[in-house]
Design an enzyme around this catalytic site. Structure first.
Site, short mmCIF file in Angstrom:
data_model
loop_
_atom_site.label_atom_id
_atom_site.label_comp_id
_atom_site.label_asym_id
_atom_site.label_seq_id
_atom_site.Cartn_x
_atom_site.Cartn_y
_atom_site.Cartn_z
N ASP A 102 0.85 -1.18 0.01
CA ASP A 102 -0.15 0.19 -0.10
C ASP A 102 0.92 1.22 -0.11
O ASP A 102 1.91 1.21 0.48
CB ASP A 102 -0.88 -0.11 1.14
CG ASP A 102 -1.93 -1.05 1.18
OD1 ASP A 102 -2.30 -1.61 0.33
OD2 ASP A 102 -2.35 -1.39 2.19
N1 URA Z 1 -1.34 -6.02 3.77
C1 URA Z 1 -1.89 -4.75 3.91
O1 URA Z 1 -2.88 -4.48 4.41
N2 URA Z 1 -0.96 -3.71 3.14
C2 URA Z 1 0.04 -4.28 2.52
O2 URA Z 1 0.44 -3.06 1.77
C3 URA Z 1 0.60 -5.15 2.63
C4 URA Z 1 -0.29 -6.27 3.04
#
Ligand code: URA
Length: 218
Positions: free
Chosen positions: A101
């Site tokens: 993310d």
């Molecule tokens: N899980 C999440 O919630 N975000 C990420 O970036 C990776 C795994």
């Protein structure tokens, strides 16, 4: 941009010297026009040698990035945000293997090797990823136990392969969690089901690779 004779030689078709001879004797076309020795070409140019299109034998590259916060996990972004690819100094067209993310930090692999990317991302290969999540509030013993046993996320159970509380304060906890799942936002979803939001998330390892001393942005 690279010199034409080098691109021909790198393709494995012939030596650099032979490639120069072919160019000098007018046997090489670039985008339909007879090429000249020393001219430079890029990835999208179509090179023909002796009437056949040259298959470019692109070398495979692999990068491990410690992704900073506020960077998008893609090769380009319509909103013009900084991308993970822009942090890596290469002319080769690379892309991230999976995503983190925008606000997640940590280990991200980038490559131009589509075959490896598919292998690592395919669920059947069960590649383990370890995350360090800072959550708001504390997990109750019941929540910890139910997480350990597995949490249903959109009709599929996620069972952590490892789960550990690293640190507890009055209003937060640092949790180490390893999973073999690759679904988007999966860690945030897991903790959301338990009623805790994730305020910080970092991926520490991916398969047998760990961040080690790699600093943010390196
Ligand atoms: N899980 C999440 O919630 N975000 C990420 O970036 C990776 C795994």
């Amino acid at each position: 941009m690279e010199r034409l004779q080098k691109v021909i030689a790198n393709s494995g078709l012939t030596s650099r010297r032979k490639a120069e001879e072919l160019i000098n004797s007018g046997k090489v076309l670039v985008n339909g026009k007879i090429a000249s020795l020393g001219m430079k070409v890029n990835d999208s140019d179509i090179i023909m040698v002796n009437g056949e299109v040259l298959e470019k034998n692109e070398k495979k590259v692999y990068y491990m990035l410690n992704k900073p916060r506020g960077v998008i996990s893609s090769a380009s972004d319509e909103k013009n945000r900084k991308t993970v690819v822009s942090l890596i100094d290469t002319d080769i067209r690379i892309y991230p293997i999976g995503r983190l993310d925008y606000d997640t930090t940590g280990l991200l692999l980038l490559t131009n090797d589509g075959e490896l990317a598919n292998i690592l991302m395919h669920p059947k290969n069960e590649v383990e990823k370890t995350y360090i999540a800072k959550i708001e509030g504390n997990l109750t013993p019941q929540e910890f136990y139910s997480l350990k046993k597995g949490i249903m996320i959109e009709d599929r159970k996620v069972i952590p392969t490892r789960l550990k509380v690293r640190k507890t304060t009055i209003d937060s906890q640092i949790i180490e969690i390893s999973i073999i799942e690759g679904r988007n936002h999966i860690i945030k979803k897991i903790f959301a089901v338990l009623g805790h939001s994730v305020s910080k998330l970092k991926r520490e390892s991916y398969a047998f690779l760990s961040l080690g001393n790699l600093k943010s942005g390196e």
